[in-house]
Scaffold this active site. Structure first.
Site, PDB file in Angstrom:
ATOM      1  N   LYS A   1     -10.118  -0.986  10.329  1.00 23.32           N
ATOM      2  CA  LYS A   1     -10.637  -2.333   9.582  1.00 23.32           C
ATOM      3  C   LYS A   1     -10.981  -3.465  10.337  1.00 23.32           C
ATOM      4  O   LYS A   1     -10.849  -4.055   9.773  1.00 23.32           O
ATOM      5  CB  LYS A   1      -8.703  -2.334   9.087  1.00 23.32           C
TER       6      LYS A   1
ATOM      7  N   HIS B   1       1.164  -1.350  -0.474  1.00 22.11           N
ATOM      8  CA  HIS B   1      -0.409   0.218   0.231  1.00 22.11           C
ATOM      9  C   HIS B   1       0.769   1.567   0.122  1.00 22.11           C
ATOM     10  O   HIS B   1       2.010   1.305   0.577  1.00 22.11           O
ATOM     11  CB  HIS B   1      -0.883  -0.016   0.830  1.00 22.11           C
TER      12      HIS B   1
END
Lengths: 418, 149
Positions: free
Chosen positions: A238, A135
Site C-alpha cells: 500500500k 479491518h
C-alpha cells in the site's frame, strides 16, 4: 495532516503530479478503451519504476540467501536486506533497527503480535479492546486469541460520521484490559484516529497499544516515538512497494520478552534434539528464508518516497480528497459514508438504492477502478446498517481530472438506474 | 449494443427495480438460502411443491440488480414446471451465464435469454447464478446455504 518537515537544501523538485505519473508504467494504459483511472489505492497502490527495477535487479545481480553463505553474493544479499531494516527504522523514527521485524504484511504482523505477545498477556476473563472501524485483520486474530484464552473482545464504538468515540474508548479501558488494538486510518471510512491521544489514555492504565498502520503510512509521516504506541504494523504494497512483504515494529522490551512465533531456520542459534537456543532480535521472529527481493523492493519504495517532495505530494492528495468530496456531494442521491473532520484518501459512498456492485461494473466500463463491498469491515457495515459501499481511494499520483471521470461515471449510473 | 447495455437490458433493470414473486412464502415446503459473502448478496428461495410440480415459488433478500433480476426471472421461469424441467432450465442458464449464448439451449431459456450479457462480465457471473444455486438446493431439499464464493 501533520506538517512535514521542510526539506533541506538540495531538496527535491516541487511536487508535480504529471511528472510523478510518468514514473508509474501501469498508469499510462487504456482499459476498456478508456484511460485507466485507478482509484483503488486503499486495496493496493501501483508501483514506480524504481521499485519494479529494484526487485528485478535483485534477482538479476544479487540473488542469494541471507545470513548463511560465506560467498560474496550471500554477503551482498544480506547487506541489501539488512540495509532495509535501517531504512524502515528511519522511516518510522524507531529507536533501533533490531525492533523492525519483516513479515508478509500487516495481517501477518498483527497475527504475530496476537499469538506471541497476546498469548503471554491475555488470560481467562481478561479483555482485548478493539474499535468498531477495524479491518477484519485487526479483529479476527484478537477474536481467535480471546476464544483460546476465554477472554472477551470489547469494542469501542464510532459515531455517525465515523469518528471513534474517545470517551467510550476510555470507559472501556478497564482493569482487565490487556491489549488495545486500533487502526491508524480506517480503510473503509478514511477516518484518522488520534493515536497519540489514544496511547496516552492506554498508557495511564498500563495497556499496550497495537496500531494497524496499513492505511497510515501511505498518507502521513509516522513517528512511532511521537505516537507512543507499543507495536506498529504495515504492508509494503500500500506504500508503492511490492506485495507479500510488510513490517512489524515493536518496542524492544516487548519483542525481547516475546517467545518465537514460528520455528525454523534463521531464528535459532543452535539446535540439538534436546534443546534449541533461539536467535536474538530481530531474527528470533523471522523463521525461514524471507521474501528477500520483496524486502529490497520495499526499501526502494521508502527511498523513492524520501526522494520526492513528500510534503507537496501529501498536500496534493488532500486537495484531491477535498475536491472529490465536493464533486460527489453535488451528485443527487450520493451519501458519503465516513465524514470525519480528519480523513485520509478514502471516499466511501452510496448512490440512492443502486447496489455498489452495479456502480462498480458501470464505472469499470468507463475505465474507473474502484472497490465495492464491505472492505473487510463487516462490523462497520452492520453499524451503518448497509450491506456494502462503493469506495474510491486516492494516491499521490491521482489527479483532479480522474475525480471528474468518477463523477461523470456516477452520473451515468444515475441515469441507468433512475 | 455495448456489453454494458447488453448486461443491463431494460428487462433486467425492470426486474431489479420491481422484482416479481418477491416475498416470503408461508406454507413453503422447501426453503434454501444463497449467500455471496464477498459482496453480501443474500437471498432465500421458497418452493411449494405439488407432487413433482413447483406450484409456487418466491424469494426474498437483498443484493445487486443482476442477482435480484436473475432471481425474479427465475421464479417466473420455473413456476408450474416439474423438478426435472426446472433442473434442465438451471443447466441452460448456467451454460448461458458462464459460457455464453452459443452454449445454452435456447428452447429451455425462453425469456431468460436476457441474461446473455452476463457471460461478458466474469465478476458478475456469481451474482446472476446465486438464486439459481439456492433453487437447486431447494429442489434437492439440501439444507446447505448455497454460496457462490
Amino acid at each position: 495532516m501533520r506538517p512535514v518537515p521542510t526539506a533541506p537544501a538540495g531538496a527535491p523538485a516541487p511536487f508535480d503530479v504529471e511528472r510523478i505519473r510518468r514514473e508509474f508504467p501501469i498508469l499510462g494504459q487504456q482499459v476498456r478503451g478508456k484511460p485507466l483511472v485507478y482509484l483503488d489505492n486503499a486495496a493496493t497502490a501501483q508501483k514506480p519504476e524504481r521499485v519494479i527495477d529494484a526487485e528485478a535487479r535483485f534477482y538479476r545481480e544479487i540473488n542469494a540467501n541471507v545470513h548463511r553463505g560465506v560467498h560474496l553474493l550471500s554477503e551482498r544479499a544480506t547487506q541489501a536486506y539488512e540495509d532495509v531494516r535501517e531504512k524502515v527504522r528511519r522511516f518510522l523514527n524507531a529507536p533501533s533497527a533490531k525492533e523492525v521485524i519483516f513479515t508478509r504484511g500487516t495481517t501477518e504482523s498483527l497475527n504475530l503480535v496476537a499469538q506471541t505477545f497476546g498469548r503471554q498477556r491475555v488470560g481467562e476473563g481478561d479483555e482485548i479492546l478493539v474499535t468498531e472501524m477495524e479491518h477484519h485483520s485487526n479483529i479476527v486474530p484478537w477474536q481467535m486469541l480471546a476464544q483460546e484464552r476465554k477472554a472477551r473482545l470489547v469494542v469501542a464504538p464510532v459515531d455517525d460520521a465515523g469518528v471513534l468515540r474517545l470517551d467510550e474508548l476510555e470507559r472501556r479501558l478497564g482493569p482487565r484490559t490487556r491489549i488495545l488494538a486500533v487502526t491508524h486510518v480506517s480503510n473503509a471510512l478514511g477516518t484518522v484516529n488520534p493515536i497519540a491521544r489514544i496511547c496516552e489514555l492506554a498508557r495511564a492504565r498500563g495497556v499496550p497499544v497495537v496500531v494497524d498502520g496499513a492505511q497510515g503510512v501511505p498518507h502521513r509521516p509516522v513517528d512511532v516515538r511521537a505516537l507512543g504506541c507499543d507495536f506498529y504494523a504495515f504492508s509494503a504494497h500500500k506504500l508503492y512497494g511490492p506485495t507479500g512483504v510488510g513490517v512489524l515494529w515493536g518496542k524492544r522490551e516487548h519483542l525481547e520478552a516475546m517467545p518465537p512465533w514460528q520455528g525454523g531456520g534463521d531464528m535459532i542459534l543452535s539446535v540439538t534434539f534436546e534443546k534449541t537456543t533461539f536467535n536474538e532480535l530481530p531474527y528470533k521472529l523471522e523463521a525461514g528464508t524471507p521474501n528477500i527481493a520483496g524486502v529490497v523492493a520495499m526499501g526502494a519504495a521508502i527511498d523513492w518516497l524520501a526522494s520526492i517532495d513528500l510534503a507537496g505530494a501529501l498536500a496534493h492528495e488532500h486537495d484531491l480528497l477535498a475536491y472529490g468530496t465536493e464533486l460527489l456531494s453535488r451528485i443527487p442521491g450520493i451519501r458519503l459514508v465516513g465524514t470525519a473532520p480528519e480523513k485520509e484518501g478514502v471516499l466511501s459512498f452510496l448512490l440512492g438504492d443502486v447496489h455498489p456492485h452495479d456502480i462498480g461494473t458501470v464505472l469499470d466500463r468507463e475505465g474507473v477502478a474502484i472497490r465495492t463491498g464491505h472492505h473487510c469491515a463487516q462490523p462497520l457495515m452492520i453499524r451503518y446498517a448497509i450491506p456494502a459501499t462503493a469506495r474510491a481511494s486516492l494516491a499521490i499520483y491521482n489527479r483532479r481530472s480522474e475525480l471528474e471521470a468518477l463523477a461523470a461515471g456516477l452520473e451515468k449510473v444515475r441515469r441507468m438506474f433512475a | 449494443m455495448s456489453e454494458l447495455d447488453d448486461l443491463y437490458q431494460e428487462v433486467i433493470l425492470d426486474h431489479g427495480r420491481r422484482p416479481r414473486n418477491f416475498h416470503a412464502l408461508p406454507g413453503a415446503d422447501r426453503v434454501a438460502e444463497g449467500l455471496n459473502p464477498l459482496c453480501g448478496d443474500h437471498y432465500k428461495v421458497f418452493l411449494r411443491l405439488e407432487g413433482d410440480r413447483i406450484a409456487e415459488v418466491a424469494f426474498e433478500g437483498s443484493g445487486c440488480a443482476i442477482s435480484k433480476a436473475s432471481a425474479s426471472l427465475m421464479t417466473g421461469a420455473v413456476k408450474g414446471k416439474t423438478v426435472g424441467e426446472a433442473e434442465r432450465i438451471f443447466t441452460a442458464v448456467h451454460a448461458l451465464i458462464t459460457e455464453g449464448p452459443d452454449r445454452a439451449d435456447p428452447a429451455e431459456l425462453g425469456k431468460l435469454a436476457v441474461l446473455s450479457g452476463v457471460s461478458a462480465f466474469p465478476t458478475r457471473v456469481k451474482c446472476a447464478s446465486l438464486a439459481w444455486h439456492a433453487l437447486k438446493n431447494a429442489l434437492h431439499a439440501d439444507a446447505q446455504v448455497a454460496s457462490t464464493e
